[in-house]
Design an enzyme around this catalytic site. Structure first.
Site, PDB file in Angstrom:
ATOM      1  N   PHE A 163       0.861  -1.177   0.000  1.00  0.00           N
ATOM      2  CA  PHE A 163       0.000   0.000   0.000  1.00  0.00           C
ATOM      3  C   PHE A 163       0.898   1.227   0.000  1.00  0.00           C
ATOM      4  O   PHE A 163       1.586   1.519   0.981  1.00  0.00           O
ATOM      5  CB  PHE A 163      -0.925   0.048   1.208  1.00  0.00           C
ATOM      6  N   ASP A 248       9.352   2.851   1.928  1.00  0.00           N
ATOM      7  CA  ASP A 248       8.191   3.687   2.243  1.00  0.00           C
ATOM      8  C   ASP A 248       7.977   3.633   3.749  1.00  0.00           C
ATOM      9  O   ASP A 248       7.469   2.656   4.285  1.00  0.00           O
ATOM     10  CB  ASP A 248       6.966   3.155   1.494  1.00  0.00           C
ATOM     11  N   LYS A 277       2.844  11.611   7.015  1.00  0.00           N
ATOM     12  CA  LYS A 277       1.995  11.440   8.188  1.00  0.00           C
ATOM     13  C   LYS A 277       2.527  12.166   9.426  1.00  0.00           C
ATOM     14  O   LYS A 277       2.299  13.345   9.595  1.00  0.00           O
ATOM     15  CB  LYS A 277       1.734   9.960   8.439  1.00  0.00           C
TER      16      LYS A 277
END
Length: 420
Positions: A163, A248, A277
């Site tokens: 993802f 990531d 984030k």
């Protein structure tokens, strides 16, 4: 009015208004959202109107312990006062210049990121997905300019069950059919291999491979941790084959797993790191790509950009969020509390329980049945978490959570899972 008094007023006025102007209740707000909003999420039916630290409050005044942290965007907790102060002070000066002009916060963020992570350069964006796209573009251009891969032939290897966001190019190399259904055609140049399989990586590399993109721990897939030594072996393969090793760390980074970055558990240094984030502590969308000068140096003015990427408000907020991470030792706190939480939950017994796994304050509880009913029951008990991939409950409380509060939340989980 001095700054501190203004901050207090900034905090209190919205709360006072929310108490005095209860024009709609929970069901009405949910109905408005369903009527006028696109149906792209399936949230729990709780309507939050304020939060602080590890706690959130709905519009009816009920209190909930946050065990999701907005998918790790709130590692520093809700409404951290130091980040709020930085945002408030910067918002009074200048918020946006675009990159057509320079601002006084961007170079300082570059310096902070370099000193904290050791990477030569950074390229700031807004959302995590934008940072992933930026890393993909950098990898391809590096492949063309440095590795001398023929034009339009560069390949990037990714993992199944990955993802990395929701853009067309990213969902094009997803193995989740729902993410892809109805959105084709997709970009070429991506190859999928199983996650955690170093031999599959070795076999997939060709002379045209420019990069291997991987999550050190697959979050959306259910907090899937690869076999010990996998990242180290993958990094060695990439180095030997002249392939960029791109990690990531949007969800796993900035303290979530008990170290600054999850890749550090295997004592390696990737070529490219993608962050987002928690980089802004929940106040603002900020992301970045970190790499060497050789890699990010392939960009020339006009190659890539973002109107809001690197804006002074975002940079001031990100700098404050990084200071909180370091000053409050949140990585160390995650390691300590995460070890306690994981050991405790792994003792849990329940008829539906398959496995409890995790690293730091990032834990997946895999079940034999749909996880959503369990999340709804936990909501009723005052703990907010969310299912992922149908049968996994993902836990990611803010790293600032008090141990007593953590213990209370774990008690609720043990009770609900144990009840089956």
């Amino acid at each position: 009015m001095d700054t501190s008094a203004a901050l207090v007023q900034c905090y209190r006025v919205p709360q006072r208004e929310s108490q005095l102007e209860k024009l709609v209740d929970t069901s009405e707000l949910i109905e408005l959202e369903k009527r006028y909003g696109a149906n792209n999420y399936h949230p729990l039916d709780v309507v939050i109107d304020r939060a602080s630290g590890a706690w959130m409050y709905d519009i009816e005044g009920r209190k909930y312990l946050d065990f999701l942290s907005a998918y790790s965007a709130l590692n520093q907790g809700h409404c951290h006062p130091a980040i709020l102060r930085a945002m408030y002070e910067q918002a009074q000066k200048v918020t946006l210049t675009s990159r057509a002009f320079r601002n006084d916060q961007l170079p300082l963020l570059y310096k902070d990121l370099h000193e904290l992570t050791g990477f030569d350069m950074a390229l700031p964006m807004n959302s995590g997905t934008e940072a992933v796209e930026t890393a993909l573009k950098a990898a391809r251009k590096w492949g063309h300019c440095v590795k001398k891969i023929p034009a339009n032939q560069a390949e990037i290897i990714v993992c199944k069950n990955n993802f990395h966001g929701r853009t067309l190019s990213v969902i094009g190399f997803s193995s989740d059919e729902q993410y892809r259904r109805g959105f084709g055609p997709f970009s070429a140049g991506f190859k999928q291999i199983p996650f955690g399989d170093a031999e599959a990586l070795r076999s997939a590399i060709t002379p045209n491979t420019c990069a291997f993109l991987v999550e050190p721990i697959q979050g959306e897939a259910g907090v899937i941790i690869p076999p010990e030594g996998y990242l180290q072996e993958a990094a060695a393969i990439c180095k030997r084959e002249d392939v960029l090793f791109v990690v990531d760390e949007i969800q796993s980074g900035l303290g979530r797993t008990g170290k600054l970055f999850a890749y550090m558990h295997e004592d390696i240094v990737p070529d490219v790191v993608i962050v987002g984030k928690a980089l802004a502590g929940g106040y603002y969308p900020v992301s970045a790509v970190l790499a060497s000068r050789e890699i990010l140096g392939v960009f020339e003015p006009g190659d890539h950009g973002s109107t809001f990427g690197g804006n002074p408000l975002a940079c001031a907020v990100a700098r404050a969020a990084l200071r909180v991470l370091v000053d409050e030792k949140l990585s160390e706190r995650s390691a300590e509390l995460g070890t306690y939480a994981l050991n405790r939950l792994q003792q849990m017994k329940g008829p539906d329980l398959v496995e409890v796994r995790g690293r730091g304050l990032w834990i997946g509880i895999e079940l034999n049945s749909p996880a959503r009913p369990y999340c709804q029951t936990l909501q009723e008990r005052g703990v907010l978490c969310k299912e992922t991939h149908g049968t996994v409950i993902r836990l990611a409380p803010p790293l600032v959570i008090d141990r007593t509060d953590l213990e209370w939340g774990l008690e609720q989980i043990e009770s609900v899972i144990g009840e089956g």
